[in-house]
Design a protein around this motif. Structure first.
Motif, PDB file in Angstrom:
ATOM      1  N   UNK D  64       0.843  -1.199   0.000  1.00 43.84           N
ATOM      2  CA  UNK D  64       0.000   0.000   0.000  1.00 43.84           C
ATOM      3  C   UNK D  64       0.876   1.247   0.000  1.00 43.84           C
ATOM      4  N   UNK D  66       0.612   5.240   0.501  1.00 43.54           N
ATOM      5  CA  UNK D  66      -0.337   6.147   1.148  1.00 43.54           C
ATOM      6  C   UNK D  66      -1.180   6.918   0.131  1.00 43.54           C
ATOM      7  N   UNK D  67      -2.479   6.738   0.257  1.00 38.54           N
ATOM      8  CA  UNK D  67      -3.409   7.505  -0.577  1.00 38.54           C
ATOM      9  C   UNK D  67      -3.548   6.977  -1.989  1.00 38.54           C
ATOM     10  N   UNK D  68      -2.555   6.268  -2.492  1.00 33.40           N
ATOM     11  CA  UNK D  68      -2.592   5.833  -3.889  1.00 33.40           C
ATOM     12  C   UNK D  68      -3.339   4.526  -4.065  1.00 33.40           C
ATOM     13  N   UNK D  69      -3.152   3.642  -3.091  1.00 34.05           N
ATOM     14  CA  UNK D  69      -3.828   2.359  -3.209  1.00 34.05           C
ATOM     15  C   UNK D  69      -2.883   1.204  -2.964  1.00 34.05           C
ATOM     16  N   UNK D  70      -3.426   0.025  -3.207  1.00 32.39           N
ATOM     17  CA  UNK D  70      -2.731  -1.198  -2.836  1.00 32.39           C
ATOM     18  C   UNK D  70      -2.632  -2.119  -4.033  1.00 32.39           C
ATOM     19  N   UNK D  93       0.877   0.899 -13.151  1.00 28.66           N
ATOM     20  CA  UNK D  93      -0.331   1.632 -12.789  1.00 28.66           C
ATOM     21  C   UNK D  93       0.044   2.746 -11.839  1.00 28.66           C
ATOM     22  N   UNK D  94      -0.985   3.451 -11.366  1.00 29.34           N
ATOM     23  CA  UNK D  94      -0.725   4.605 -10.515  1.00 29.34           C
ATOM     24  C   UNK D  94       0.050   4.205  -9.259  1.00 29.34           C
ATOM     25  N   UNK D 108       5.989   2.322   3.458  1.00 31.86           N
ATOM     26  CA  UNK D 108       4.837   1.784   2.746  1.00 31.86           C
ATOM     27  C   UNK D 108       4.093   0.818   3.661  1.00 31.86           C
ATOM     28  N   UNK D 109       2.871   0.509   3.296  1.00 33.52           N
ATOM     29  CA  UNK D 109       2.098  -0.473   4.048  1.00 33.52           C
ATOM     30  C   UNK D 109       2.259  -1.848   3.414  1.00 33.52           C
ATOM     31  N   UNK D 255      -7.753  -8.170  -4.648  1.00 30.02           N
ATOM     32  CA  UNK D 255      -8.127  -6.997  -3.858  1.00 30.02           C
ATOM     33  C   UNK D 255      -7.849  -7.207  -2.383  1.00 30.02           C
TER      34      UNK D 255
END
Lengths: 259, 156, 429, 292, 372
Positions: D64, D66-70, D93-94, D108-109, D255
């Protein structure tokens, strides 16, 4: 990005009602935060200060209906690093694209006393028909939450969470009882892209497709069902010929039933 | 030079896998073994297609001359593969060039002679051409995969 | 003195896109033109062939700033044709959402479009740096207007819940009542802000305007009444076309709406205030007095104050309606189409929005005419500009430009609305 | 008894919470591929004394930003205990693009490790054929480390690698070292050569007919684009390998990584928990069906 | 078994409320039957019946005083147990990374469900399995929350779309309830036959004014559900269905259904067992606060199967096939049970009336066995 570190925002208007750009000003809770993150460099409706381009993020409202606008959109594209079209006019031609199905000359003479003064294109078309568009935000008007999401995603360099599934999904997420199945109301929800949180069904009326066709919209199946349930061909034409009547999936359907 | 008899060298090559012994013996009569240094031309694009090759060791590159780009490498043919089938099809010219990129050992067969042998022994000809066809099919499949650009970054 | 042209190529802080051209030749004012370069959109044409029930949704798309005006004017016209009259709680709900539109639109104009002029800053964002408290208050006030629109109408821009005959779904009592504290806060805040505004400097400027607005014996007319003026007009809405007609003027390329005798008239807050002062809520009248306004006001530059008065009136209306609101047993009256012609006119924030439709017995629209207030106000705007420029020719171009822009903004012209009938000239060299 | 699954408040919510890891090193592998190593941030993840990250070859983590996604990313490091966590990924990807901009010190997560693993122990005393396409080498690298850590347990080890261009080939330094070590046989091929490329040109399957190994006593592990795996499987089967000895790594939209969100279904399987690695025999019925 | 007179039914709700439960049950709202908060027995849809067909639902006055004279609600209890949208966590940017913020303590009501059908209890059990498997992966299979109190009502009024008898999930409940009721309406009497399924159910039942049921009453209850079972006309032949579908990935009927399917996702949303969800990571405009959300998703949406480069399941054919094959076949491999409980919602709420039982029988009637 400019030296100030803040990316520059421009808002452009073509043939439209201003509602989509108003949605930006309607973000009352976030407006000042947005202004803190992005320089409002060219937004005539909100500010008389015009900062020169190029612009990092351009929001384009409205459709292309005049030769002049056809030229102008290319200038806008040139001046924009990331170009987002906002609203049904910009993404599909809008309600004014209803002219596309008629003789525009007749339209002019209907409305104007001096038709010779009117310079207009035969069709009202989406921005993407003219220039490359980096992201299309649907809606008539756009949802301000989605508009915020697009701006936030742009600032955060992420992909915006903008689903392209059907209105039905949102209808069920919201717990609304389907107005078509339970009340026999005509509803465009199954072929319409989500984004409004199933606004019309939640008001106990059928969706009239502000957000245009969903991905893989099966218009012919739904139109066939309407017909089977007693809708007239004229009604079906009008249904698909609304605020996004010029979108491919809808245009083909309305033309099929018009014959 | 090679101490091994040609027939047993060919027997080890995948092209002749499971071919009847008598056929192999007959074909082996047509073969010569030849060594190429790194960078040697085996045949040139457009030249008369005379030979059929089996790569025994090393690596051969298929190349073509493009205006503005010079020689462009298309594919390599490795040990265990065959090379050159233009002697079978009109206009009997090599469509591409072939050059070694490593010291390479090839078994070379004269196409005309092979055809003569096949005329006399259609059974052998059938066996042989089937193998050529399999090899061509594989080559075609590989080329298609190359065209697919499967490793490419989808977002680029 | 040489000949010169003062041009404002893109009018800022107005809704829609227009431009101003002033031509001065040898010290003599030759031409003042408010140009509209909004492309035409042909609403009246493509309304033909549509079902009469679609008119409110379709015409709301003429203007994203005042969709309620279009939805209700269209609905009133259709209801007239079909012989029904919406009354009681449904009528009150219509008033309520209209109050929401006034609140939202007036705050938008006062604080975001007009107020920056008084501080000579380009935008509300810049204003926030000078007067953060005022801007945050304004945003909260604006949000209240939008919330009202969203609760009653479904959403702020192009609400979906209004229909010919009433509403698709009546809002629940509780969600409306929950708004009362915010409305009460808003009134306090509005009065506070109005007093701040009253301390600003207003240009001395008056003219003898012909004011026109809806007028009713019982109420500060918004969705009822007759068309009235300070020069003796008092006719039902169905006679609108006999009072106002669209015509070409030599100096302008735009269609202007004029009175039969060729005169101009002014619509909007100033007209309503001057014609209907007595029907303002007591709180609104009180505010007018406290701000030092007379019963009449002829200075368009004080429009911002009048809007604050109307703003408080709208809040009072909203409070009154919500306090006595009961969910109606039916959210709409059944409407069956009947062939005929009908007229609808309501008071958009900027002035009277007039619709006329003819439908056939199947309910299909065969003719439509829509006149937005901005087309009427174009006349007085240009006359104001003539006056201002003529009296200020000694000033620099930039100063003239600035005053002219302000004079235009007094009217809060909504150009997007106007464009389906305003002639477009593209003359940008 | 029916439980209250309230996803936001129960175990699933805990499962969806990442632990913080700090980036220790960053290295570019190719124009759009990079390798990062991570250590748990102090006090996070409950790792305590042992700062390493325990996983099995082929497993993946959800990373993950932060804020961008996983996004799911396979672990490309050495599975030996006590080592930092290593991921190699491509900016596709983003989230991965955002990741490519991070540098040592950034946090990072991490959730994981998830998924099953390559059956490394099944390959003991057998020949091992590793086939990688493009970035597919990353999830196979832990297998190579495992093999090298106990090389004598395995028979022949053959690594076949296909890549678009020479410059897009990852882990080139290591490949050279492994090649020189003679501990395994390595064959590289690219779709498009550079002027200086003297290696093989063409698809990776071309090596399969010629390499020498014992098909009846071998295990193959394949990771790459599905179409490349198709042809590799065909080629291996032609050499006589059995479907149950051929392992492939599948990809679907993941997901949650715990089989709860359903996106990664592949026939009866959840890629995230029953996979990503399958013996070909288990998916043979659907592997060639389009759009499963 | 106990007999609770209709007049004492309200006590049940009161007792649940007194015990601290938030009570939920069916209500007639917006033209449908919605499981919602209820305060008193008059909130229940007394005197309503439902009319269901393909893509058709009508809630109508029945003229008799049944409290539960209908089949199932328009959406299932899933919305309470597996909410449509829920925040999983919040985080704040700090230094080089971020900190997860402790969730604000939200009061979590203990829930009681009234009027749960047998098929719905099966659905809950099925979803529970999905949940438990995921939880097991955490190595921390803690019991999440207090289980809801379930007052089941045996189904006496199945709809045209019901096929619980085929799925062996109804109409009579077998387990998973705290109290089960059978509503009996006779000439002059209206009562419920109550049975407890748990200790707490027994405790509560004991507090409601009631009397012992007579043999005749018990058999009347049984007859009511037997009659319901007999009245169910729709069926789904489950024999070998898994294998059948596995062998028919390429059956032409998938194309045919794709011509009609709108890929709108309604069937998955109303399905009481469909569990697929999405994670949405959000960030605020300042870039300082991030959240993770859990949201129902559907295998009918194109982005559902998105992997870099594009979606795996582009065609509607493949999406419908995924859904139906999952529901009726792969589910069995995954969770040891069919994913379908026969509640019929997907048939009713499909805007164009696609019928899963019909689709299954089309394939059964013309199987296209493919080479292995």
């Amino acid at each position: 990005m400019p030296k100030s570190g803040k990316p520059k925002l421009a808002v452009w208007k073509f043939a439209s009602c201003d509602g989509c750009q108003l949605s930006l000003l309607d973000c009352e809770d976030q407006l000042l935060s947005i202004a803190g993150k992005i320089e409002i460099a060219n937004f005539a409706e909100a500010s008389s200060a015009i900062v020169k381009g190029p612009y990092d993020l351009s929001l384009v409202e409205g459709s292309i209906t005049t030769e002049h606008d056809e030229e102008r959109i290319h200038q806008v594209r040139k001046a924009s690093r990331f170009l987002v079209t906002i609203g049904a006019c910009a993404t599909s031609g809008g309600i004014q694209a209803l002219r596309n199905f008629s003789d525009v000359k007749e339209f002019i003479s209907l409305v104007y006393a001096r038709p010779q003064y009117i310079s207009t294109l035969r069709k009202s078309t989406a921005i993407a028909d003219h220039v490359k568009v980096d992201f299309e935000l649907r809606g008539c008007p756009v949802s301000k939450d989605q508009l915020l999401e697009v701006i936030t995603a742009y600032l955060g360099k992420k992909k915006p969470n903008i689903p392209n599934y059907s209105v039905c999904m949102e209808c069920k997420l919201r717990g609304v009882v389907c107005v078509m199945v339970s009340q026999g109301k005509i509803c465009m929800g199954p072929v319409t892209q989500a984004g409004c949180h199933a606004l019309c069904p939640s008001c106990n009326r059928g969706c009239y497709s502000c957000f245009g066709p969903k991905e893989t919209a099966n218009s012919s199946s739904l139109a066939g069902w309407f017909l089977q349930k007693g809708a007239s061909r004229e009604e079906i034409v009008r249904l698909f010929r609304g605020f996004n009547g010029n979108a491919d999936a809808f245009r083909k359907e309305s033309e099929y039933y018009e014959e | 030079m090679n101490a091994q008899p040609i027939e047993s060298i060919l027997a080890d090559h995948p092209f002749f896998k499971e071919i009847p012994r008598e056929h192999l013996a007959r074909v082996a009569l047509q073969a010569t073994i030849s060594r190429f240094d790194k960078g040697e031309v085996i045949f040139r694009e457009g030249s008369d297609a005379r030979n059929f090759y089996l790569v025994l060791k090393g690596r051969v590159i298929i190349e073509t001359l493009l205006p503005h780009q010079g020689l462009v490498n298309i594919q390599t043919v490795e040990a265990g593969e065959m090379l050159g089938w233009s002697w079978l099809v009109p206009p009997f010219r090599y469509r591409f060039g072939a050059r070694t990129v490593q010291p390479t050992e090839l078994a070379i067969f004269n196409g005309k002679h092979l055809l003569e042998v096949f005329e006399k022994d259609p059974q052998l000809g059938y066996q042989f051409l089937r193998r050529v066809l399999v090899a061509i099919t594989e080559r075609l499949e590989q080329t298609r995969l190359q065209l697919l650009n499967i490793y490419d970054n989808p977002v680029k | 003195m040489r000949s010169k042209t003062i041009k404002v190529d893109l009018l800022a802080r107005v809704e829609g896109e227009g431009a101003l051209h002033v031509k001065i030749n040898q010290g003599v004012l030759k031409e003042v033109q408010l140009k509209i370069f909004e492309p035409p959109r042909f609403f009246e044409a493509f309304l033909r062939g549509r079902d009469f029930r679609e008119a409110p949704d379709i015409t709301s798309r003429i203007c994203g700033i005042c969709p309620i005006a279009y939805q209700l004017s269209a609905s009133l016209a259709m209801e007239e044709i079909c012989g029904i009259k919406v009354e009681g709680q449904l009528q009150e709900l219509r008033r309520l959402i209209y109050a929401g539109e006034w609140i939202e639109s007036h705050v938008l104009h006062v604080f975001m479009l007009n107020a920056p002029d008084f501080f000579e800053v380009p935008s509300v964002v810049h204003l926030a740096q000078v007067h953060p408290e005022m801007v945050t208050t304004a945003l909260r006030l604006k949000k209240l207007g939008n919330t009202l629109m969203a609760i009653v109408g479904g959403r702020e821009v192009h609400p979906v819940n209004l229909r010919v005959g009433g509403f698709y779904k009546a809002p629940a009592k509780k969600v409306l009542r929950d708004l009362l504290p915010e409305i009460r806060w808003a009134r306090e805040a509005a009065i506070r802000m109005a007093m701040v505004i009253s301390g600003w400097e207003f240009r001395e400027f008056t003219r003898d305007y012909h004011y026109m607005a809806l007028s009713s014996p019982d109420t500060y007319a918004v969705i009822e009444g007759s068309l009235a003026s300070n020069r003796g007009v008092d006719v039902p809405v169905s006679k609108y076309d006999e009072i106002l007609t669209e015509s070409h003027l030599a100096h302008s390329t735009a269609l202007h709406s004029r009175t039969r005798d060729g005169g101009t008239c002014l619509m909007g807050p100033l007209a309503r205030y001057n014609l209907n002062y007595d029907h303002l809520s007591s709180g609104a009248r009180e505010l007018a007095v406290t701000m030092g306004l007379q019963r009449t006001c002829h200075n368009p530059f004080r429009g911002i104050q009048i809007r604050m008065v109307e703003f408080v009136h709208a809040l009072d209306e909203a409070e009154r309606i919500i306090e006595q609101y009961e969910v109606p047993s039916r959210s709409f009256m059944e409407v069956e189409p009947g062939a005929g012609t009908g007229y609808g006119c309501t008071e958009a924030p900027r002035g009277s929005c007039y619709h006329r439709y003819t439908i056939n017995k199947e309910g299909i629209i065969t003719d439509a005419k829509i006149v937005a207030p901005t087309s009427v106000n174009q006349g007085p705007i240009e006359e104001d500009l003539w006056d201002i420029v003529a009296h200020n020719m000694h000033l620099s171009d930039d100063q003239i430009k600035f005053i002219c822009e302000r004079a235009i903004r007094n009217y809060d012209p909504c150009i997007s609305c106007s464009t389906h009938f305003l002639k477009l000239t593209v003359d940008r060299e | 008894m029916i439980h209250n699954n309230l996803a936001g408040q129960g175990v699933v919510s805990d499962l969806m919470k990442p632990s913080l890891f700090r980036i220790e090193s960053w290295k570019r592998e190719s124009p759009d591929v990079f390798t990062m190593s991570f250590l748990p941030k102090d006090g996070m993840g409950g790792v305590g004394e042992n700062p390493g990250f325990t996983f099995l070859p082929g497993q993946f983590n959800m990373i993950y930003i932060f804020g961008l996604g996983e996004v799911p990313i396979s672990i490309s490091g050495d599975p030996a205990p006590g080592l930092p966590l290593i991921h190699t990924t491509r900016s596709v990807g983003a989230v991965t693009q955002g990741m490519s901009l991070l540098r040592p010190g950034a946090e990072v997560g991490v959730r994981g490790p998830f998924g099953n693993h390559w059956p490394v122990e099944r390959a003991w005393d057998k020949d091992l054929i590793l086939v990688a396409g493009g970035i597919g080498l990353a999830p196979l690298r832990p297998v190579i480390y495992s093999v090298l850590n106990s090389r004598n347990k395995f028979g022949k080890v053959i690594l076949l690698i296909g890549s678009k261009t020479p410059s897009e080939m990852v882990f080139r330094g290591e490949l050279r070292d492994w090649d020189r070590s003679k501990l395994m046989e390595i064959h590289l091929t690219v779709d498009r050569g550079s002027k200086s490329w003297r290696g093989s040109l063409g698809v990776v399957t071309k090596f399969v007919p010629a390499i020498s190994f014992e098909p009846e006593n071998a295990l193959a592990m394949i990771c790459g684009p599905e179409v490349m795996m198709h042809f590799t499987i065909d080629a291996l089967k032609k050499r006589g390998m059995q479907p149950e000895d051929i392992y492939v790594s599948m990809e679907r939209n993941m997901k949650c990584a715990v089989g709860y969100y359903g996106h990664c279904q592949y026939g009866p399987h959840f890629i995230c928990k029953n996979g990503p690695i399958f013996p070909y025999s288990e998916i043979e019925g659907i592997f060639r069906e389009p759009e499963v | 078994m106990k007999i609770i007179e209709r007049s004492n039914f309200g006590r049940l709700i009161e007792l649940l409320k007194e015990a601290g439960y938030e009570v939920y049950g069916p209500r007639a709202l917006d033209g449908g039957l919605v499981y919602d908060h209820i305060e008193k027995d008059s909130d229940l849809p007394e005197g309503y019946k439902d009319q269901q067909g393909k893509g058709l639902y009508r809630l109508e006055k029945s003229g008799d005083p049944y409290l539960f004279g209908f089949a199932v609600g328009s959406q299932s209890w899933k919305k309470f147990l597996h909410p449509a949208e829920q925040r999983l966590w919040k985080a704040k940017k700090t230094g080089n990374g971020f900190t997860l913020l402790d969730p604000e303590p939200e009061p979590r009501p203990r829930m009681a469900f009234i009027g749960v059908r047998a098929c719905e209890i099966s659905a809950m059990t099925i979803q529970q399995k999905v949940y438990e498997q995921a939880a097991a992966l955490s190595g921390n299979p803690a019991t999440p929350d207090a289980p809801p109190f379930i007052v089941a009502v045996n189904c006496t009024h199945p709809s045209n779309n019901c096929f619980c008898t085929s799925m062996d999930t109804g109409p009579r409940v077998r387990s998973g309830f705290d109290i089960s009721l059978t509503e009996i309406l006779e000439d002059h009497s209206h009562y419920f036959i109550g049975e407890s399924g748990s200790e707490r159910g027994a405790d509560l039942l004991a507090q409601i004014p009631s009397r012992q049921a007579t043999e005749a009453e018990i058999s009347r209850g049984k007859a009511a559900t037997d009659k319901a079972a007999q009245s169910i006309s729709r069926s789904l032949d489950t024999h070998g269905l898994k294998e059948l579908l596995y062998q028919n990935y390429n059956h032409p009927s998938w194309e045919a259904v794709a011509d009609r399917c709108l890929s709108c996702g309604n069937c998955t949303m109303v399905c009481p067992t469909c569990f697929c969800s999405s994670v949405e990571d959000t960030i605020d405009v300042t870039g300082q606060y991030a959240e993770r959300w859990n949201k129902w998703d559907s295998c009918f949406s194109i982005d559902f199967s998105y992997i870099h480069g594009g979606p795996v399941r582009n065609s509607v054919k493949s999406r419908y096939r995924q859904w139906m094959t999952h529901k009726l076949a792969t589910w069995i491999d995954q969770f040891g049970t069919s994913g379908c409980v026969g509640c019929g919602r997907c048939i009713t709420w499909c805007p164009v009336g696609i019928d899963i039982t019909e689709e299954a029988s089309t394939i059964r009637n013309s199987p296209k066995t493919q080479e292995p």
